[in-house]
Design a protein around this motif. Sequence first.
Motif, PDB file in Angstrom:
ATOM      1  N   VAL A 161       0.869  -1.181   0.000  1.00 14.51           N
ATOM      2  CA  VAL A 161       0.000   0.000   0.000  1.00 14.51           C
ATOM      3  C   VAL A 161       0.902   1.226   0.000  1.00 14.51           C
ATOM      4  CG1 VAL A 161      -1.596   1.391   1.389  1.00 14.51           C
ATOM      5  CG2 VAL A 161      -2.022  -1.060   1.062  1.00 14.51           C
ATOM      6  N   LEU A 162       0.623   2.126  -0.921  1.00 17.78           N
ATOM      7  CA  LEU A 162       1.362   3.377  -1.020  1.00 17.78           C
ATOM      8  C   LEU A 162       0.357   4.499  -0.787  1.00 17.78           C
ATOM      9  CD1 LEU A 162       4.069   4.211  -3.618  1.00 17.78           C
ATOM     10  CD2 LEU A 162       2.497   5.939  -2.810  1.00 17.78           C
ATOM     11  N   ARG A 163       0.623   5.303   0.215  1.00 17.88           N
ATOM     12  CA  ARG A 163      -0.245   6.435   0.557  1.00 17.88           C
ATOM     13  C   ARG A 163       0.519   7.722   0.289  1.00 17.88           C
ATOM     14  NH1 ARG A 163      -4.739   4.859   3.626  1.00 17.88           N
ATOM     15  NH2 ARG A 163      -4.601   2.745   4.475  1.00 17.88           N
ATOM     16  N   GLY A 164      -0.062   8.588  -0.534  1.00 23.23           N
ATOM     17  CA  GLY A 164       0.588   9.866  -0.757  1.00 23.23           C
ATOM     18  C   GLY A 164       0.804  10.143  -2.222  1.00 23.23           C
ATOM     19  N   LEU A 165       1.330  11.241  -2.448  1.00 18.98           N
ATOM     20  CA  LEU A 165       2.008  12.239  -1.639  1.00 18.98           C
ATOM     21  C   LEU A 165       0.998  13.338  -1.275  1.00 18.98           C
ATOM     22  CD1 LEU A 165       5.071  12.363  -3.980  1.00 18.98           C
ATOM     23  CD2 LEU A 165       5.157  11.566  -1.651  1.00 18.98           C
ATOM     24  N   HIS A 166       0.643  13.439   0.001  1.00 17.05           N
ATOM     25  CA  HIS A 166      -0.428  14.311   0.452  1.00 17.05           C
ATOM     26  C   HIS A 166       0.104  15.600   1.073  1.00 17.05           C
ATOM     27  CE1 HIS A 166      -2.645  10.259   1.120  1.00 17.05           C
ATOM     28  NE2 HIS A 166      -2.730  10.639  -0.142  1.00 17.05           N
ATOM     29  N   GLY A 194       4.311  10.925   2.018  1.00 19.57           N
ATOM     30  CA  GLY A 194       3.754   9.645   1.614  1.00 19.57           C
ATOM     31  C   GLY A 194       4.583   8.511   2.171  1.00 19.57           C
ATOM     32  N   PHE A 195       4.011   7.308   2.122  1.00 19.08           N
ATOM     33  CA  PHE A 195       4.784   6.145   2.561  1.00 19.08           C
ATOM     34  C   PHE A 195       4.320   4.892   1.843  1.00 19.08           C
ATOM     35  CE2 PHE A 195       1.384   6.393   5.791  1.00 19.08           C
ATOM     36  CZ  PHE A 195       0.905   5.092   5.831  1.00 19.08           C
ATOM     37  N   LEU A 196       5.230   3.939   1.786  1.00 21.48           N
ATOM     38  CA  LEU A 196       4.989   2.622   1.209  1.00 21.48           C
ATOM     39  C   LEU A 196       5.178   1.586   2.309  1.00 21.48           C
ATOM     40  CD1 LEU A 196       4.730   0.643  -1.274  1.00 21.48           C
ATOM     41  CD2 LEU A 196       7.241   0.707  -1.358  1.00 21.48           C
ATOM     42  N   VAL A 197       4.219   0.658   2.427  1.00 20.51           N
ATOM     43  CA  VAL A 197       4.334  -0.411   3.418  1.00 20.51           C
ATOM     44  C   VAL A 197       5.200  -1.513   2.830  1.00 20.51           C
ATOM     45  CG1 VAL A 197       3.095  -2.122   4.787  1.00 20.51           C
ATOM     46  CG2 VAL A 197       2.095   0.149   4.418  1.00 20.51           C
ATOM     47  N   VAL A 198       6.313  -1.806   3.484  1.00 18.89           N
ATOM     48  CA  VAL A 198       7.236  -2.829   2.978  1.00 18.89           C
ATOM     49  C   VAL A 198       7.142  -4.145   3.756  1.00 18.89           C
ATOM     50  CG1 VAL A 198       8.815  -1.154   1.963  1.00 18.89           C
ATOM     51  CG2 VAL A 198       9.192  -1.906   4.303  1.00 18.89           C
ATOM     52  N   SER A 199       6.483  -4.139   4.888  1.00 21.65           N
ATOM     53  CA  SER A 199       6.262  -5.365   5.649  1.00 21.65           C
ATOM     54  C   SER A 199       4.879  -5.920   5.297  1.00 21.65           C
ATOM     55  CB  SER A 199       6.354  -5.078   7.154  1.00 21.65           C
ATOM     56  OG  SER A 199       5.444  -4.052   7.514  1.00 21.65           O
TER      57      SER A 199
END
Length: 181
Positions: free
Chosen positions: A57-62, A119-124
């Motif tokens: 899941v990638l959230r952003g760039l907000h 923003g962030f990307l979940v890597v786990s």
Amino acid sequence: MNVLPTKIPDVLIIEPRVFGDDRGFFLESYNERAFADKVGITNRFVQDNHSRSRQNVLRGLHYQIQQPQGKLVRAVVGTIFDVAVDIRKNSPTFGQWVSCILSAENKKMLWVPPGFAHGFLVVSEVAEVLYKTTDYYAPQHERCILWSDPDLAIDWALTGEPVLSAKDQAGQLFRAAEVYF
């Protein structure tokens, strides 16, 4: 606590002091006086947010064009690749980005000041992210820069296709983004 600079001087990585033993650990995640004296963050935090997301899941760039939010971000479950993009028009680092791995294990925090897209990307497999904000969420002022903008060229180190919300899929190119800072 340790304060680590990034290539954008206003964005900071904060390593809290962790007290651990065979029972677990304790850390002070925020102390207004310590953050002012040791980190130089005197902003008032008005809202705490908690999100849970699955891998990729990638959230952003907000960001918000009015009521810009500074964010103090940390992962309390799992690991994220966290990104801050300078969108302050008069800044010498305008259009540059920095990243940091935040995880439940490393307990680091990222200070993203007002005037930055985030923003962030979940890597786990899953991640839970807590972040304090310096202003309230204002959906009428929220904007989104496309995560894959070619001018920003953020190296997300994706291992597959990102999982995006409709809002994030419709993000604006950086050149067309509204920035009023």
